[in-house]
Design a protein around this motif. Structure first.
Motif, short mmCIF file in Angstrom:
data_model
loop_
_atom_site.label_atom_id
_atom_site.label_comp_id
_atom_site.label_asym_id
_atom_site.label_seq_id
_atom_site.Cartn_x
_atom_site.Cartn_y
_atom_site.Cartn_z
N LEU A 132 37.16 37.46 25.35
CA LEU A 132 36.62 38.72 25.83
C LEU A 132 37.59 39.43 26.77
O LEU A 132 37.68 40.65 26.78
N GLU A 133 38.31 38.64 27.57
CA GLU A 133 39.28 39.22 28.50
C GLU A 133 40.34 38.17 28.80
O GLU A 133 40.04 36.96 28.87
N ALA A 134 41.58 38.61 28.93
CA ALA A 134 42.68 37.75 29.35
C ALA A 134 43.44 38.48 30.45
O ALA A 134 43.96 39.57 30.23
N LEU A 135 43.46 37.89 31.63
CA LEU A 135 44.05 38.53 32.81
C LEU A 135 45.24 37.73 33.31
O LEU A 135 45.24 36.49 33.27
N CYS A 136 46.24 38.44 33.78
CA CYS A 136 47.33 37.83 34.54
C CYS A 136 47.17 38.24 36.00
O CYS A 136 47.01 39.44 36.29
N ILE A 137 47.18 37.28 36.90
CA ILE A 137 47.07 37.54 38.34
C ILE A 137 48.36 37.08 38.99
O ILE A 137 48.71 35.89 38.93
#
Length: 459
Positions: A132-137
């Motif tokens: 659903l979502e892939a984030l880089c922090i």
């Protein structure tokens, strides 16, 4: 921006609805109990409202060549474990958390990790579970790998919310959920000393203690005396620690290091390599003595320097057990993961790590240890394994283990623990004297591997 809702429960029935990447990024440390730097985190979502389920964390592999196999394994592990506990997930959220070396190149980190994110998405899709979502922090900013709209997800990323200013932070504070700092900070409290003078002094103390203790550990009649001496000395050190005033973690660790001499630490470290001695020490798990024991195990783990790094598996496992027993689940997972990094075959750490991640109630093991302490013996190994892994048939009477709610960092590793390239065991330099190279050294290895009556000490 991807418009979607994810709900997470805090303190029982309280529900928080998260909308979009910004609130997802803000929620991550509260879900894990710490800031998972240098980590890939995958979270399963269930139902139409995206209820958070099992979660899994692993250090980001340094070599891009490892990303494909790791992605496949992580996706399969999270989906299979979710199916076994809560049902097949309806979607997955991915976080890649890594700061740039100099703190100024978050976008470069994001681009470097993009193939890994894509490989994770492909691996989940191959199992018919969408991401659903892939984030880089990175460097206090976040980027979405799923949203192509630069109006809401610009190339320079979006800044993370200030700590303590969001709805999630307020709900976590109300529920008594605390973030313990970064993963790196938590690991630093348990990792071996690096100051050359301190390392040399402790290594020399371990070198001296080995030839005296190892032959006695291999002697069936003398082994009990060594166990009694080890536990008596450990109790003395715990009492010494307990007399000091509470202090912040950094000051507390430094103070505990000053309280324990090198020879005292060496004697307890080597004594704990005996499985039955370690199991008896595990009974210090409740009340005030649990905190003193935890501080002692942390101190001893920091003393396993140089070629003695593998010896840290015992005190790290005890630290993980006490943390789990007293309700510090994030701290337990960090300590147990380090124990498996020190010795991937350490069975007790494997069992505890799995049980903690699967949401088992530690009271079953506490009861087993209490009964053994009341009888003045160590717990039976098969009974302990039956408590920690009730599905396995080892010939021991099965004990009922009550399941509790899913926990943060819920995935477990399959098989041998992954050893990161920067975590290789220390090798002796050519021509330098090292312990365990003599006949006494060979006996030492045997003492670590075999417990009483030939049972594996690595249990």
């Amino acid at each position: 921006m991807n418009k979607h809702h994810e709900s997470t429960g805090l303190a029982g029935e309280q529900q928080i609805t998260l909308r979009g990447p910004a609130e997802l990024a803000d929620a991550l440390p509260y879900l894990m109990g710490f800031y998972p730097n240098d980590s890939v985190v995958m979270v399963a979502l269930h139902g139409g409202r995206g209820r958070f389920g099992g979660r899994l964390r692993l250090g980001i592999p340094q070599a891009p060549g490892e990303w494909g196999p790791v992605a496949d394994q992580l996706a399969e592990c999270l989906v299979s474990e979710s199916e076994r506990r809560e049902g097949r997930p309806d979607a997955i959220v991915i976080f890649l958390c890594q700061d740039s070396p100099d703190g100024s190149g978050g976008r470069q980190v994001m681009e470097r990790l993009r193939p890994f994110a894509q490989r994770l998405r492909t691996a989940c899709g191959a199992l018919d579970v969408p991401v659903l979502e892939a984030l880089c922090i990175s460097d206090s900013r976040y980027w979405s790998y799923c949203c192509p709209d630069t109006r809401c997800c610009p190339d320079q990323g979006n800044p993370l919310a200030m700590p303590g200013t969001t709805v999630m932070a307020a709900a976590a504070a109300y529920a008594g959920v605390h973030v313990r700092g970064t993963l790196r900070d938590m690991e630093a409290r348990l990792q071996p000393w690096r100051t050359p003078a301190a390392v040399t002094a402790q290594e020399e103390a371990l070198d001296r203690a080995g030839p005296a203790l190892i032959p006695r550990l291999l002697d069936e009649r003398a082994r009990g005396e060594v166990a009694a001496e080890t536990l008596r000395l450990a109790r003395t050190l715990m009492d010494r620690i307990e007399e000091t005033q509470p202090a912040p973690p950094g000051l507390s660790d430094a103070g505990d290091d000053q309280l324990i001499g090198s020879d005292e630490a060496a004697a307890v470290i080597l004594g704990l390599q005996d499985r039955e001695t370690r199991d008896k020490a595990a009974a210090w798990m409740e009340g005030a003595e649990a905190q003193a024991a935890l501080r002692l195990w942390r101190t001893l783990a920091r003393r396993c320097v140089g070629p003695y790094g593998e010896h840290a598996a015992a005190p790290l496992t005890l630290a993980g057990w006490v943390s789990w027993s007293t309700g510090d689940e994030p701290g337990a997972r960090v300590a147990l993961a380090l124990a498996l990094r020190a010795d991937p075959d350490y069975t007790f750490a494997q069992l505890l790590h799995r049980a903690c991640n699967e949401g088992l109630d530690p009271e079953a093991l506490r009861r087993c240890l209490r009964e053994a302490a009341d009888e003045g013996t160590g717990p039976d190994a098969r009974a302990v394994e039956a408590v920690m892994d009730p599905a396995a048939d080892r010939g021991a009477a099965s004990l009922r283990v009550r399941r509790v709610r899913p926990l943060p960092d819920g995935g477990r590793r399959r098989g041998r623990a992954h050893r990161r390239p920067d975590a290789e065991r220390v090798k002796a330099s050519p021509g330098s004297p090292r312990p365990w190279t003599s006949a006494a050294g060979r006996r030492a290895r045997e003492a670590r591997r075999y417990g009483r009556r030939g049972s594996r000490a690595r249990r």
